[in-house]
Enzyme design. Structure first.
Site, PDB file in Angstrom:
ATOM      1  N   GLU A 124       0.444  -0.926   0.144  1.00 20.27           N
ATOM      2  CA  GLU A 124      -0.194  -0.190   0.188  1.00 20.27           C
ATOM      3  C   GLU A 124       1.008   1.258  -0.050  1.00 20.27           C
ATOM      4  OE1 GLU A 124      -2.947   0.012  -0.485  1.00 20.27           O
ATOM      5  OE2 GLU A 124      -3.395  -2.000   0.072  1.00 20.27           O
ATOM      6  N   HIS A 147      -2.512   2.007   8.487  1.00 24.32           N
ATOM      7  CA  HIS A 147      -3.301   1.195   8.119  1.00 24.32           C
ATOM      8  C   HIS A 147      -4.025  -0.453   8.668  1.00 24.32           C
ATOM      9  CE1 HIS A 147      -6.384  -0.664   5.232  1.00 24.32           C
ATOM     10  NE2 HIS A 147      -5.353  -1.618   5.449  1.00 24.32           N
ATOM     11  N   HIS A 149      -6.649  -4.110  10.000  1.00 23.63           N
ATOM     12  CA  HIS A 149      -8.116  -3.851   9.307  1.00 23.63           C
ATOM     13  C   HIS A 149      -9.271  -3.794  10.970  1.00 23.63           C
ATOM     14  CE1 HIS A 149      -6.337  -6.650   6.000  1.00 23.63           C
ATOM     15  NE2 HIS A 149      -6.153  -5.129   6.115  1.00 23.63           N
ATOM     16  N   GLU A 177     -16.028  10.738  24.005  1.00 24.56           N
ATOM     17  CA  GLU A 177     -14.947  11.591  23.897  1.00 24.56           C
ATOM     18  C   GLU A 177     -14.230  11.557  22.065  1.00 24.56           C
ATOM     19  OE1 GLU A 177     -11.543  11.156  26.375  1.00 24.56           O
ATOM     20  OE2 GLU A 177     -13.114  12.321  28.055  1.00 24.56           O
ATOM     21  N   HIS A 218     -12.861  -3.577   4.434  1.00 30.53           N
ATOM     22  CA  HIS A 218     -11.264  -3.939   4.356  1.00 30.53           C
ATOM     23  C   HIS A 218     -11.166  -3.585   6.209  1.00 30.53           C
ATOM     24  CE1 HIS A 218      -6.912  -3.631   1.910  1.00 30.53           C
ATOM     25  NE2 HIS A 218      -6.897  -3.528   3.453  1.00 30.53           N
TER      26      HIS A 218
HETATM   27  O1  2HA Z   1      -0.864  -5.563   3.722  1.00 31.12           O
HETATM   28  O2  2HA Z   1      -3.364  -4.490   4.508  1.00 31.12           O
HETATM   29  O3  2HA Z   1      -4.315  -3.689   2.316  1.00 31.12           O
HETATM   30  C1  2HA Z   1      -1.653  -6.024   3.237  1.00 31.12           C
HETATM   31  C2  2HA Z   1      -2.887  -5.183   3.476  1.00 31.12           C
HETATM   32  C3  2HA Z   1      -3.454  -4.599   2.369  1.00 31.12           C
HETATM   33 ZN    ZN Z   2      -5.206  -4.125   4.201  1.00 24.60          ZN
END
Ligand code: 2HA
Ligand code: ZN
Length: 279
Positions: A124, A147, A149, A177, A218
């Site tokens: 990413e 990033h 999940h 909050e 995602h």
């Molecule tokens: O690195 O999370 O979006 C793997 C991921 C791709």
């Molecule tokens: Zn991801």
């Protein structure tokens, strides 16, 4: 006898920013957010921070970029590696993390440490770099793109409408909050294929107005001035989403909630300005 590389690695592992990456990826995995190779982090560093730990003149490899990032020329980052498991960073940081510098022309990156065995930076990277460019324009102290999940944010993207205003309002109303932590609300992309330049461009566009961007079904992206800042944003949104999932699946339904007036009162007392379009 230890080979030179091991001695060098031991030295780099003393760098506070490497330790932060190791601790944070482990915490995120423990939260259940980063299954397998899910999640990625990039953290902007200064030459002064890096120089005590690595020779910035020694380039191990040069990796071409298929999207130019002239705005980031000569900037240093520590990044997670493509296909690497957050679970394993703490054990094998030299395999799972890399210290890189964007070249003067912005068309490639030099690897200065880590990403051993020919590993590559996060898949990413486009979303990370493009978001860094936008956030640095908004906030000179910006440093981290993260990033992950987040389980409940993902769950919520199945059961809640994906309208940014409605989604933000729900999050704000789940924990007192939230509006103080992310008064600008969240941005939401349509579902898109990850790992592409296109999702990078769209994520960065949302980063113009938000430090949290939801990728439906995602996960989530955050931008922060530090690892704690970026992590704290995600942690707060995920907590709110968890409360929402608990409340919305409760048989008795919601009996009361934080009102619009109470949200305004919070914003006033804490001195934040909630995004007008979401109020
Ligand atoms: O690195 O999370 O979006 C793997 C991921 C791709
Ligand atoms: Zn991801």
């Amino acid at each position: 006898m230890k080979i030179l590389q091991e001695v060098e690695n031991e030295h780099v592992l003393m760098a506070p920013f490497v330790k932060e990456m190791m601790d944070t990826t482990y915490n995120m995995w423990k939260f259940g957010w980063d299954e397998r190779n899910g999640g990625n982090i990039s953290y902007l560093l200064t030459e002064e921070e890096i120089a005590p730990f690595i020779d910035t003149h020694r380039v191990l490899r040069t990796i071409p970029l298929d999207f130019p990032v002239t705005e980031l020329a000569n900037k240093y980052f520590i990044v997670t590696g493509s296909g690497k498991y957050f679970k394993n960073v703490i054990e094998k940081p030299e395999d799972c993390l890399g210290i890189i510098r964007v070249n003067a022309d912005g068309n490639s990156i030099d690897l200065l440490w880590g990403l051993e065995k020919d590993a590559k930076p996060t898949s990413e990277l486009a979303s990370h770099f493009m978001s860094h460019i936008i956030r640095l324009k908004k906030d000179p102290k910006h440093r981290v793109i993260m990033h992950t999940h987040t389980t409940n944010v993902i769950a919520m993207t199945f059961t809640h409408e994906l309208d940014e205003k409605a989604f933000t309002k729900t999050l704000w109303r789940m924990c007192t909050e939230c509006i103080v932590v992310f008064p600008e609300g969240v941005g939401i992309l349509p579902w898109m294929v990850p790992g592409t330049d296109l999702i990078g461009k769209e994520t960065a566009k949302k980063m113009n107005e938000h430090r949290l961007v939801v990728w439906p079904h995602h996960g989530i992206f955050s931008a922060g001035e530090s690892i704690d800042d970026a992590f704290g944003l995600i942690e707060t949104a995920e907590k709110a989403a968890q409360v929402y999932m608990l409340v919305s699946s409760h048989q008795g339904g919601m009996k009361q909630a934080i009102t619009d007036q109470q949200l305004l009162d919070l914003a006033n007392v804490f001195g934040v300005t909630p995004a007008e379009k979401y109020m």
